[in-house]
Motif scaffolding. Sequence first.
Motif, short mmCIF file in Angstrom:
data_model
loop_
_atom_site.label_atom_id
_atom_site.label_comp_id
_atom_site.label_asym_id
_atom_site.label_seq_id
_atom_site.Cartn_x
_atom_site.Cartn_y
_atom_site.Cartn_z
N ALA A 162 -1.28 0.46 -8.35
CA ALA A 162 -1.11 1.71 -7.81
C ALA A 162 -1.87 1.86 -6.23
CB ALA A 162 -1.55 2.70 -8.53
N GLY A 163 -1.28 2.35 -5.32
CA GLY A 163 -2.23 2.53 -4.02
C GLY A 163 -1.55 3.34 -3.09
N HIS A 164 -1.84 3.27 -1.72
CA HIS A 164 -1.09 3.73 -0.73
C HIS A 164 0.08 3.10 -0.43
CE1 HIS A 164 -1.45 5.16 3.87
NE2 HIS A 164 -1.01 5.80 2.98
N MET A 165 1.09 4.15 -0.40
CA MET A 165 2.52 3.50 0.08
C MET A 165 2.98 4.13 1.31
SD MET A 165 5.71 4.23 -2.74
CE MET A 165 7.30 3.63 -2.06
N GLY A 166 3.69 3.30 1.99
CA GLY A 166 4.30 3.63 3.22
C GLY A 166 3.31 3.66 4.40
N ASN A 167 3.69 4.34 5.57
CA ASN A 167 2.95 4.23 6.60
C ASN A 167 2.30 2.75 7.36
OD1 ASN A 167 1.50 5.60 8.64
ND2 ASN A 167 -0.53 5.52 7.75
N ASN A 168 3.32 1.90 7.06
CA ASN A 168 3.21 0.55 7.67
C ASN A 168 4.07 0.21 8.81
OD1 ASN A 168 1.57 -0.43 5.34
ND2 ASN A 168 3.06 -0.47 4.08
#
Length: 206
Positions: A162-168
């Motif tokens: 689990a962790g930060h998703m998107g904003n790539n």
Amino acid sequence: MSIAMIGKKVGMTQIFNKEGLSIPITILQIGPCTITKIIQQPNNKQIKVQIGYEYIQPDKLTKASKGYFKKQQLPCFKYLKEYKTNDIKNLNIGKVLSIEELKIGSRVTISGKSIGKGFSGYQKRHHFSRGPMSHGSKNHRQPGSIGAGTTPGRVFPGKRMAGHMGNNQVSIKNLKIISIDNHNNILTIEGSVPGKNGNLIKIYKK
């Protein structure tokens, strides 16, 4: 000759072809952009071209930025981007690039920041299957085991968790140009483009 420009995503809609099938399209507002710098090194074949987008008042910039544009004898820009090319024929500092450089039917590469989803769990971020939902099960959406025990005694880097998703930063290649509106600097692309409406995007054509 490779050309890159900066613009903004307006939104998505659909059109219908002659057979009556719906085609998803993305509307972009591209440029005009101005070439602000050309870096050519003698030992390197690749040439770096810097472009500026969206005029801005000089009093909203730092002293160093204002001095940079003053030295180049150019207006101040809010955004600056670089791209690499092997040919700078017909390109010089101060030249304005617009969507007139593009043609209907040609293929382009578009890059931008994807929509941020915040902190997400295993199922949403990596499409893991969940545990049993029956009464008594204490593993509905839990991570489960993440390591192999005493050997190696640690979790390897890159473990899907689990962790930060998107904003790539995401790039999509071979997007087809459907229509061009030179008067309003509007470009219509077949398919989707990364980011939400209003996001800054970069379009690149070889």
